[in-house]
Scaffold this motif. Structure first.
Motif, mmCIF file in Angstrom:
data_model
loop_
_atom_site.group_PDB
_atom_site.id
_atom_site.type_symbol
_atom_site.label_atom_id
_atom_site.label_comp_id
_atom_site.label_asym_id
_atom_site.label_seq_id
_atom_site.Cartn_x
_atom_site.Cartn_y
_atom_site.Cartn_z
ATOM 1 N N ARG A 385 0.843 -1.196 0.000
ATOM 2 C CA ARG A 385 0.000 0.000 0.000
ATOM 3 C C ARG A 385 0.879 1.247 0.000
ATOM 4 N NH1 ARG A 385 -2.452 -3.954 2.691
ATOM 5 N NH2 ARG A 385 -4.699 -4.318 2.315
ATOM 6 N N VAL A 386 0.515 2.173 -0.861
ATOM 7 C CA VAL A 386 1.182 3.479 -0.912
ATOM 8 C C VAL A 386 0.089 4.533 -0.823
ATOM 9 C CG1 VAL A 386 2.687 5.035 -2.196
ATOM 10 C CG2 VAL A 386 3.034 2.550 -2.357
ATOM 11 N N SER A 387 0.161 5.376 0.205
ATOM 12 C CA SER A 387 -0.883 6.387 0.414
ATOM 13 C C SER A 387 -0.282 7.595 1.107
ATOM 14 C CB SER A 387 -2.030 5.798 1.263
ATOM 15 O OG SER A 387 -1.543 5.407 2.539
ATOM 16 N N ARG A 388 -1.089 8.644 1.157
ATOM 17 C CA ARG A 388 -0.669 9.848 1.876
ATOM 18 C C ARG A 388 -1.305 9.834 3.253
ATOM 19 N NH1 ARG A 388 1.861 14.197 0.944
ATOM 20 N NH2 ARG A 388 1.977 13.771 -1.285
ATOM 21 N N GLY A 389 -0.458 9.879 4.282
ATOM 22 C CA GLY A 389 -0.932 9.908 5.651
ATOM 23 C C GLY A 389 -0.785 11.284 6.268
ATOM 24 N N ALA A 390 -1.020 11.336 7.566
ATOM 25 C CA ALA A 390 -0.946 12.625 8.268
ATOM 26 C C ALA A 390 0.475 13.156 8.318
ATOM 27 C CB ALA A 390 -1.511 12.470 9.684
ATOM 28 N N GLN A 391 1.486 12.259 8.291
ATOM 29 C CA GLN A 391 2.870 12.683 8.415
ATOM 30 C C GLN A 391 3.619 12.672 7.092
ATOM 31 O OE1 GLN A 391 4.569 10.120 11.374
ATOM 32 N NE2 GLN A 391 3.299 10.912 13.036
ATOM 33 N N GLY A 392 2.968 12.336 6.006
ATOM 34 C CA GLY A 392 3.623 12.292 4.709
ATOM 35 C C GLY A 392 3.212 11.062 3.936
ATOM 36 N N VAL A 393 4.022 10.694 2.966
ATOM 37 C CA VAL A 393 3.743 9.501 2.163
ATOM 38 C C VAL A 393 4.137 8.260 2.953
ATOM 39 C CG1 VAL A 393 4.405 8.234 0.092
ATOM 40 C CG2 VAL A 393 3.931 10.673 -0.050
ATOM 41 N N GLU A 394 3.247 7.267 2.967
ATOM 42 C CA GLU A 394 3.487 6.029 3.692
ATOM 43 C C GLU A 394 3.485 4.850 2.709
ATOM 44 O OE1 GLU A 394 0.566 5.683 6.720
ATOM 45 O OE2 GLU A 394 1.208 7.481 7.804
ATOM 46 N N HIS A 442 16.704 9.528 4.746
ATOM 47 C CA HIS A 442 15.627 10.330 4.155
ATOM 48 C C HIS A 442 14.848 11.119 5.200
ATOM 49 C CE1 HIS A 442 16.493 7.570 0.851
ATOM 50 N NE2 HIS A 442 15.870 8.399 0.039
ATOM 51 N N GLY A 443 15.287 11.075 6.446
ATOM 52 C CA GLY A 443 14.582 11.798 7.499
ATOM 53 C C GLY A 443 13.254 11.178 7.867
ATOM 54 N N GLY A 444 13.052 9.918 7.502
ATOM 55 C CA GLY A 444 11.784 9.245 7.783
ATOM 56 C C GLY A 444 11.919 8.207 8.882
ATOM 57 N N ARG A 445 10.934 7.319 8.970
ATOM 58 C CA ARG A 445 10.912 6.286 10.006
ATOM 59 C C ARG A 445 10.446 4.961 9.422
ATOM 60 N NH1 ARG A 445 7.002 7.532 14.414
ATOM 61 N NH2 ARG A 445 5.760 8.404 12.701
ATOM 62 N N LEU A 446 10.907 3.903 10.051
ATOM 63 C CA LEU A 446 10.421 2.555 9.750
ATOM 64 C C LEU A 446 9.615 2.095 10.955
ATOM 65 C CD1 LEU A 446 10.313 -0.067 8.097
ATOM 66 C CD2 LEU A 446 12.450 -0.747 9.235
ATOM 67 N N THR A 463 6.046 -0.255 7.752
ATOM 68 C CA THR A 463 5.605 1.001 7.129
ATOM 69 C C THR A 463 6.768 1.972 7.056
ATOM 70 O OG1 THR A 463 3.384 0.685 8.019
ATOM 71 C CG2 THR A 463 3.953 2.897 7.217
ATOM 72 N N MET A 464 7.055 2.416 5.844
ATOM 73 C CA MET A 464 8.070 3.462 5.622
ATOM 74 C C MET A 464 7.349 4.803 5.520
ATOM 75 S SD MET A 464 10.082 1.300 2.673
ATOM 76 C CE MET A 464 11.076 2.706 2.166
ATOM 77 N N VAL A 465 7.684 5.740 6.407
ATOM 78 C CA VAL A 465 7.031 7.046 6.446
ATOM 79 C C VAL A 465 8.043 8.097 5.997
ATOM 80 C CG1 VAL A 465 5.830 8.745 7.878
ATOM 81 C CG2 VAL A 465 5.589 6.294 8.366
ATOM 82 N N PHE A 466 7.712 8.772 4.880
ATOM 83 C CA PHE A 466 8.572 9.836 4.342
ATOM 84 C C PHE A 466 7.954 11.182 4.758
ATOM 85 C CE2 PHE A 466 9.230 6.219 1.613
ATOM 86 C CZ PHE A 466 10.589 6.221 1.365
ATOM 87 N N GLY A 468 7.357 15.361 5.061
ATOM 88 C CA GLY A 468 7.468 16.525 4.186
ATOM 89 C C GLY A 468 7.396 16.198 2.726
ATOM 90 N N SER A 469 6.618 15.229 2.369
ATOM 91 C CA SER A 469 6.537 14.806 0.968
ATOM 92 C C SER A 469 5.672 15.751 0.168
ATOM 93 C CB SER A 469 5.961 13.382 0.890
ATOM 94 O OG SER A 469 6.701 12.503 1.708
ATOM 95 N N LYS A 470 5.973 15.837 -1.116
ATOM 96 C CA LYS A 470 5.199 16.703 -2.014
ATOM 97 C C LYS A 470 3.854 16.066 -2.336
ATOM 98 C CE LYS A 470 8.890 19.235 -4.295
ATOM 99 N NZ LYS A 470 9.408 19.678 -5.594
ATOM 100 N N PRO A 471 2.803 16.889 -2.513
ATOM 101 C CA PRO A 471 1.514 16.332 -2.890
ATOM 102 C C PRO A 471 1.522 15.884 -4.339
ATOM 103 C CG PRO A 471 1.391 18.732 -2.828
ATOM 104 C CD PRO A 471 2.748 18.358 -2.305
#
Length: 471
Positions: A385-394, A442-446, A463-466, A468-471
């Motif tokens: 699954r690839v989606s936009r979450g509250a903290q960025g792209v997940e 990438h400044g994200g979290r696993l 879940t990889m959370v990126f 400040g991702s661009k819309p």
């Protein structure tokens, strides 16, 4: 002796030198201000004096025009008796005083008509007990009969005012100067103390204690900002040093066994007389050698990522397309394991990252899900699954296997850590470590979590959370 040494260090510090330079500039500006203000005040008073005298001259000349010499004398006498009167003098052609409120004037004053070029000395009738010198400025005009009339003003009051203004400014500047020196000394001592604390911490760091940090006072000044930046650098150095130590320990312990096994198999191959058996032994050695090469490549990749050597290669990438390509690549492998790919990928989601590393991380997670996610029910699914979450792209990769206990999730991202349940599967124990390092770059979290609650096989969702991702 120690006190003089500290003062020597104090006066050599940049902060104190800058403060001394500012005090010197302030003193020069203050001196200029004193002379400028007093000079300006004097010019203003002189202009006012001349305007007042010019008006009196016109009035006295008018009295002479109306009533002649008698009217002139009466006017001079009346004005001379007034409190705080100006100087009124009538003199003959030779400069002898005939009438007025002045006993004597400096010789040569009556030689020129108009304004006196310089202040002149004069003596009053009331002066006693020795000669007193008074200064005045005056305007002189000559009558038709040769008589000279002097109308002037004493300069004592303007001089006193000028002196008072100068003294007030000097006292104010002296107080400000003393205050500046005190503040300068206090700031210099405070700066020196902070530098001493920084030097003490630096000595401990150079001695090998990388856990030390430079002191931060919390004031938010330039020292705090510098200390915070250096502390961040020290933290990064400590992290890299710890990673290097961990890699060394891991190579020494975890790779010793496969290398020993590889050597033993090579020895056994030498003892084989049957060519077929020898060939099989060599093929096994080649396979294990390839596995060791992959392990070393993974270690090098993790070290390179953690060192940030490829941070400059980040750009805007389409993570949706990368996830879709990875799913398509691994779909035949999943089918061979009897698993089903369930892809829910929102199109066109971009992040700031490195395409190869992000692709490697997604591939590692899918590979792990295929390896360890097929132990549940027949036809278990692998969710991508690839989606936009509250903290960025997940980007989430989930399976329906045995999962990882919550108390073990911090350990599995370390190098060479493998749970007992997974030791029967091929692998190096570096896959999640590499993903963790890539996300840190990438400044994200696993984030690791259960796929299903209260199930015999809860599964694992990575879940990889990126951010400040661009819309």
């Amino acid at each position: 002796m120690a006190s003089s040494s500290r003062f020597g260090v104090l006066f050599k510090s940049t902060a104190v030198r800058l403060s001394a330079l500012y005090i010197l500039l302030f003193a020069l500006c203050a001196a200029f201000l004193v002379f400028y203000v007093t000079g300006l005040s004097e010019r203003i008073l002189n202009n006012q004096t001349r305007d007042a005298l010019r008006q009196e001259v016109e009035e006295i000349e008018g009295a002479f025009d109306r009533g002649g010499i008698n009217q002139l004398l009466r006017t001079l006498e009346r004005r001379a008796r007034q409190p705080g009167a100006n100087l009124y003098v009538m003199a003959g052609p030779n400069g002898e005083i005939l009438a007025g409120n002045v006993a004597s004037v400096q010789p040569g004053v009556f030689d020129h008509e108009g304004w006196t070029e310089f202040p002149f000395r004069y003596q009053r009738y009331t002066d006693s007990g020795g000669i007193k010198r008074h200064l005045a400025t005056a305007h002189i005009f000559v009558l038709d009969n040769g008589l000279r009339v002097l109308i002037g003003r004493d300069l004592g009051e303007p001089g006193k005012l000028r002196q008072l203004v100068r003294q007030a400014l000097m006292v104010a500047l002296l107080i400000m100067g003393i205050g500046a020196v005190v503040i300068w000394f206090a700031i210099g001592r405070n700066a020196l103390k902070r530098i001493d604390r920084v030097s003490a911490a630096s000595q401990k760091i150079m001695a090998g204690d990388l856990s030390q940090r430079l002191p931060v006072s919390g004031s938010g000044d330039e020292f705090d900002r510098l200390s915070s930046s250096l502390n961040g650098m020290l933290g990064r150095i400590e992290q890299l040093n710890e990673g290097l130590k961990q890699v060394s320990d891991n190579i020494a312990h975890d790779l010793k066994t496969p290398l020993t096994r590889l050597r033993n198999k090579a020895t056994d191959a030498l003892d084989e007389d049957d060519p077929a058996s020898r060939r099989a032994a060599l093929e096994t050695i080649i396979g294990e050698s390839d596995q060791l090469i992959r392990t070393f490549n993974a270690l090098l990749m993790i070290s390179r990522v953690e060192a940030g050597s490829i941070a400059a290669e980040l750009s805007d990438i389409d993570v949706s397309a990368i996830a879709a390509d990875s799913a398509e690549l691994y779909e035949p492998v999943a089918e061979e394991e009897g698993q089903v790919m369930d892809c829910q990928i929102a199109p066109g989601l971009s992040v700031r990252g490195n395409r190869e590393l992000v692709g490697q991380a997604i591939a590692n997670l899918i590979d792990n899900a295929i390896k360890y996610g097929g132990q549940g029910e027949t036809g278990s699914s692998i969710g991508i699954r690839v989606s936009r979450g509250a903290q960025g792209v997940e980007v989430s990769i989930s399976d329906e296997g045995p999962g990882i206990p919550a108390d073990k999730r911090e350990d599995v991202v370390k190098r060479f850590v493998r749970l007992d349940k997974s030791r029967s599967k091929p692998g190096t124990g570096l896959g999640l470590s590499l993903v963790e390092a890539i996300m840190a770059l990438h400044g994200g979290r696993l984030i690791l979590s259960d796929t299903r609650d209260h199930a015999e096989f809860p599964g694992l969702t990575a879940t990889m959370v990126f951010p400040g991702s661009k819309p």
